[in-house]
Structure formats: structure tokens, C-alpha cells
Design an enzyme around this catalytic site. Structure first.
Site, short mmCIF file in Angstrom:
data_model
loop_
_atom_site.label_atom_id
_atom_site.label_comp_id
_atom_site.label_asym_id
_atom_site.label_seq_id
_atom_site.Cartn_x
_atom_site.Cartn_y
_atom_site.Cartn_z
N GLY A 11 -10.10 4.12 -0.79
CA GLY A 11 -8.89 3.40 -0.38
C GLY A 11 -8.44 3.78 1.02
CG LEU A 13 -3.78 8.69 1.34
CD1 LEU A 13 -3.37 9.19 2.72
CD2 LEU A 13 -2.63 8.91 0.34
CG ASP A 35 -12.09 3.01 -14.38
OD1 ASP A 35 -10.92 3.09 -13.94
OD2 ASP A 35 -12.45 2.15 -15.21
CB ALA A 59 -2.57 3.98 -6.92
CB THR A 61 -2.02 -0.28 -4.32
OG1 THR A 61 -3.27 -0.88 -3.99
CG2 THR A 61 -2.19 1.22 -4.40
CG ASP A 101 8.77 3.27 -0.82
OD1 ASP A 101 7.62 3.15 -1.26
OD2 ASP A 101 9.28 2.45 -0.02
CE1 TYR A 124 1.78 0.80 -6.83
CE2 TYR A 124 3.96 0.73 -5.81
CZ TYR A 124 2.67 1.23 -5.85
OH TYR A 124 2.28 2.16 -4.92
CE LYS A 128 1.88 5.53 -7.30
NZ LYS A 128 0.52 6.13 -7.06
CD1 TRP A 149 7.89 0.94 3.03
CD2 TRP A 149 8.42 0.18 5.07
NE1 TRP A 149 9.05 0.23 2.92
CE2 TRP A 149 9.40 -0.25 4.15
CE3 TRP A 149 8.55 -0.16 6.41
CZ2 TRP A 149 10.50 -1.02 4.54
CZ3 TRP A 149 9.65 -0.92 6.80
CH2 TRP A 149 10.61 -1.35 5.87
N1 LIG Z 1 0.16 1.38 0.78
C1 LIG Z 1 1.43 1.72 0.72
O1 LIG Z 1 2.27 1.14 1.42
C2 LIG Z 1 1.90 2.81 -0.20
C3 LIG Z 1 3.26 3.14 -0.20
C4 LIG Z 1 3.70 4.17 -1.04
C5 LIG Z 1 2.80 4.84 -1.82
N2 LIG Z 1 1.49 4.50 -1.81
C6 LIG Z 1 0.58 5.25 -2.66
O2 LIG Z 1 -0.38 5.85 -1.82
C7 LIG Z 1 -1.60 5.99 -2.51
C8 LIG Z 1 -2.73 5.42 -1.67
O3 LIG Z 1 -2.54 4.03 -1.51
P1 LIG Z 1 -3.36 3.21 -0.42
O4 LIG Z 1 -2.39 2.69 0.55
O5 LIG Z 1 -4.50 4.02 0.06
O6 LIG Z 1 -3.84 1.98 -1.31
P2 LIG Z 1 -5.30 1.35 -1.50
O7 LIG Z 1 -5.95 1.14 -0.17
O8 LIG Z 1 -5.13 0.18 -2.40
O9 LIG Z 1 -6.11 2.49 -2.22
C9 LIG Z 1 -6.10 2.68 -3.60
C10 LIG Z 1 -7.50 3.00 -4.03
O10 LIG Z 1 -7.48 3.24 -5.43
C11 LIG Z 1 -8.59 2.60 -5.97
N3 LIG Z 1 -8.46 2.30 -7.37
C12 LIG Z 1 -7.87 1.23 -7.98
N4 LIG Z 1 -8.05 1.30 -9.31
C13 LIG Z 1 -8.77 2.43 -9.53
C14 LIG Z 1 -9.29 3.01 -10.70
N5 LIG Z 1 -9.15 2.47 -11.91
N6 LIG Z 1 -10.01 4.16 -10.57
C15 LIG Z 1 -10.20 4.73 -9.36
N7 LIG Z 1 -9.73 4.22 -8.23
C16 LIG Z 1 -9.02 3.07 -8.32
C17 LIG Z 1 -8.73 1.33 -5.17
O11 LIG Z 1 -10.01 0.78 -5.34
P3 LIG Z 1 -10.23 -0.81 -5.15
O12 LIG Z 1 -9.86 -1.10 -3.74
O13 LIG Z 1 -11.66 -0.98 -5.47
O14 LIG Z 1 -9.29 -1.45 -6.13
C18 LIG Z 1 -8.48 1.86 -3.77
O15 LIG Z 1 -9.68 2.35 -3.21
C19 LIG Z 1 -1.39 5.34 -3.87
O16 LIG Z 1 -1.01 6.33 -4.80
C20 LIG Z 1 -0.20 4.43 -3.64
O17 LIG Z 1 0.51 4.20 -4.84
C21 LIG Z 1 1.02 3.51 -0.99
#
Ligand SMILES: NC(=O)c1ccc[n+]([C@@H]2O[C@H](COP(=O)([O-])OP(=O)(O)OC[C@H]3O[C@@H](n4cnc5c(N)ncnc54)[C@H](OP(=O)(O)O)[C@@H]3O)[C@@H](O)[C@H]2O)c1
Length: 289
Positions: A11, A13, A35, A59, A61, A101, A124, A128, A149
Site C-alpha cells: 500500500g 504507507l 491476507d 487496511a 481503506t 482520524d 470504515y 478501524k 489525510w
Molecule cells: N490514506 C489515508 O488518507 C489514511 C488516513 C488515515 C489513516 N489511514 C490508515 O493508514 C494505513 C495505510 O493506508 P494507506 O493510505 O497506505 O492505504 P492503501 O494504499 O489503501 O494501503 C492499504 C493496503 O492494505 C492492503 N490490504 C487490503 N486488504 C488487505 C488484506 N485483507 N490483507 C492484507 N492487506 C490488505 C491493500 O491492498 P490492495 O491495494 O490490494 O487492496 C493496500 O496495499 C491504513 O491503516 C489506513 O486505515 C490512511
């Protein structure tokens, strides 16, 4: 040596976390490799690799999709983290669970402290928040790090969308009545590595870039970085752009515990954005045809 396990490593992050860990001993597992919705697979992976620190960046997301797919989101965002915490406890390892958040209602008018009551308004956010509770009640050594964000080189995000829209449209409309702290995934990743190395008191921490703006303010800043006129970004309201999942209107997070622990303060969001454009601008879409 400390061995790290990064889950959800494909992902936005996750990729930056693996880069930020550099030449440390790291096992990185993408969704295809582990998974999170499969607790038995989670236990097997943790017991096989025996990490000292588990950093869960995986996650479900898709915030709007979660409204009609909450069971699946719960499996990934709550059941998976619980399994990570259980196996971490078995090994005496530390789990860092990344949260959001969106666990807050968003009706505050000052930054949320770490111990503010959660009151998610979206599916969501509920999943979380359930993940936070699962981790904290399962392991006395766990960290929950809430961020917000997030944008970076390796994901689909608002900043990349604005880079594309600046090229495609003469004007764009962006909501001005939601406020938060835009956070560069690379700097967040560096903060998470620092946390896993320092290992202060366990529990909840907040980690975003400093300061606050609206999505409209962030879009204007993106236009500035591109050398475009920020006045091409019009302000609109959340009510004018209804979406399936409600977003918090105000979700600034106070980093009180982060700072008290002696972790380096996160840079202001505007400086972080400039730095991101200077270093990974191409990956944010700058210069694409
Ligand atoms: N993006 C934001 O604005 C934001 C804000 C606040 C908090 N967060 C938190 O920050 C963290 C990182 O988010 P991110 O921005 O990096 O989002 P992201 O790019 O969507 O990354 C999430 C990763 O988790 C993977 N995933 C989904 N289902 C899964 C499963 N069953 N088993 C294993 N991996 C799985 C996704 O794979 P696929 O792509 O193949 O589905 C993706 O690689 C998360 O905990 C998110 O809740 C994000």
C-alpha cells in the site's frame, strides 16, 4: 538486531515504510502474501518470521465501499489486527497498528487528544475503531498510531487527483468545510520507524504533519506547487457533494503524547507538501501528459 514485519506492504504507507526501514532486518508482506482477513494465516506468518516489531499498514481503506461491505472491512480492519496482536503477545513482540482520524465524530473545534472518546460516523471508521480496541485489549505492548489525510508516491490519493485535474480542467471545485492535517506518507513512515525503535509507553499516539487546512486549502497548495494559479480552485461545501460515507468535518489530531515521548515533531503540512513535490513529484504525477 530488531526484526520488523510490515503487513499490507504493497500500500501507499506500506511501501514508504519498507523504504524508511532501509537496510534493517525487514520482512514485508503484501496482501497477496498475507491476507489479514485470515487469522490463521496471520498467526502462521508471525510465528514463522518471529519479528520484534510488527508494523501493520494494511487496511480496507475504501471508505465509501465500506458502507455496503462492512463485514469485509471489519475482517481486515479489526479481526486481522486482533490476530496480529495475539501472535505478537505470544512472542513478546510489539505491534504498531495504524489507525485513522475517522474514528472521531468530527464535531470538535480543537485538536482531538489521544484519549478523546471515539464516535465514528462511517462503517470504515467503526471497523478501524474496533481494530484499535481489539489491539489494545489483546496486547499491553501495542501502539495505535492515528494519522490522517495521507498522500504519497505509492498510492491513489487526493494530491495526485489534484495534479491530474490541474492539467485537465480550467477550474476545480473542492470542499472547504472539512478541516484536517494533510500528511506525507514518507514522513509518517519515518515517524513510525522512530516509534518502533524508541518504544515509549504503549497505547494511542497521534502522528500527522503539523498544522491544519481544508481540502480546498490543500488543493490550492497543490496548484501553487505546480506553478498554477490557486484561484482556479473554487470552494464548495460537503452538502453540495454528498458521498455514501460521511467524513469528519474537523479531525485535527493533537500529538501530545508523541511529543512528550521525545519523538521528533512532524514537519508542518505545507513544508511537507513542498518537500514531497521536490523529491517524488514525478510519482505524484507532475509532468505527465
Ligand atoms: N490514506 C489515508 O488518507 C489514511 C488516513 C488515515 C489513516 N489511514 C490508515 O493508514 C494505513 C495505510 O493506508 P494507506 O493510505 O497506505 O492505504 P492503501 O494504499 O489503501 O494501503 C492499504 C493496503 O492494505 C492492503 N490490504 C487490503 N486488504 C488487505 C488484506 N485483507 N490483507 C492484507 N492487506 C490488505 C491493500 O491492498 P490492495 O491495494 O490490494 O487492496 C493496500 O496495499 C491504513 O491503516 C489506513 O486505515 C490512511
Amino acid at each position: 538486531v530488531t526484526r520488523w514485519l510490515v503487513t499490507g506492504a504493497g500500500g501507499q504507507l506500506g511501501r514508504d515504510a519498507v523504504s524508511a526501514l532501509g537496510d534493517r532486518d525487514v520482512v514485508a508482506l503484501t496482501r497477496a502474501e498475507l491476507d489479514l482477513a485470515d487469522p490463521a494465516a496471520v498467526h502462521d506468518a508471525v510465528l514463522a518470521f518471529r519479528p520484534d516489531v510488527i508494523l501493520n499498514t494494511g487496511a480496507y481503506t475504501a471508505v465509501d465501499a465500506a458502507e455496503i461491505d462492512e463485514a469485509r472491512a471489519h475482517a481486515v480492519n479489526a479481526v486481522g489486527p486482533r490476530a496480529l496482536a495475539e501472535s505478537a503477545e505470544r512472542l513478546g513482540s510489539v505491534l504498531i497498528q495504524v489507525s485513522t482520524d475517522y474514528v472521531f465524530a468530527g464535531d470538535a473545534d480543537r485538536p482531538y487528544p489521544e484519549d478523546a472518546p471515539t464516535a465514528p460516523r462511517s462503517a470504515y471508521g467503526r471497523t478501524k475503531a474496533a481494530g484499535e480496541r481489539a489491539v489494545l485489549e489483546t496486547s499491553a505492548r501495542a501502539y495505535v498510531v492515528r494519522t490522517a489525510w495521507v498522500y504519497g508516491a505509492g498510492g491513489a490519493n487526493f494530491v495526485k487527483t489534484m495534479v491530474r485535474l490541474e492539467r485537465e480542467r480550467s477550474r476545480v471545485s473542492v470542499v472547504a468545510d472539512q478541516r484536517g492535517s494533510p500528511t506525507w506518507s514518507w514522513q509518517l513512515a519515518q515517524g513510525l520507524v522512530a516509534l518502533g525503535e524508541l518504544r515509549p509507553d504503549p497505547g494511542i499516539y497521534h502522528c500527522t504533519n503539523a498544522g491544519e487546512t481544508s481540502w480546498h486549502g490543500l488543493a490550492r497548495a497543490v496548484f501553487e506547487e505546480l506553478g498554477a494559479d490557486p484561484d482556479r480552485v473554487d470552494a464548495t461545501t460537503t452538502a453540495a457533494f454528498p458521498r455514501p460515507a460521511p467524513r469528519p468535518a474537523y479531525s485535527v489530531l493533537a500529538a501530545t503524547r508523541w511529543q512528550a515521548a521525545g519523538l521528533a515533531p512532524m514537519p508542518p503540512w505545507r513544508a511537507a507538501l513542498s518537500r514531497a513535490f521536490a523529491t517524488v513529484g514525478e510519482q505524484l504525477g507532475v509532468g505527465e501528459a
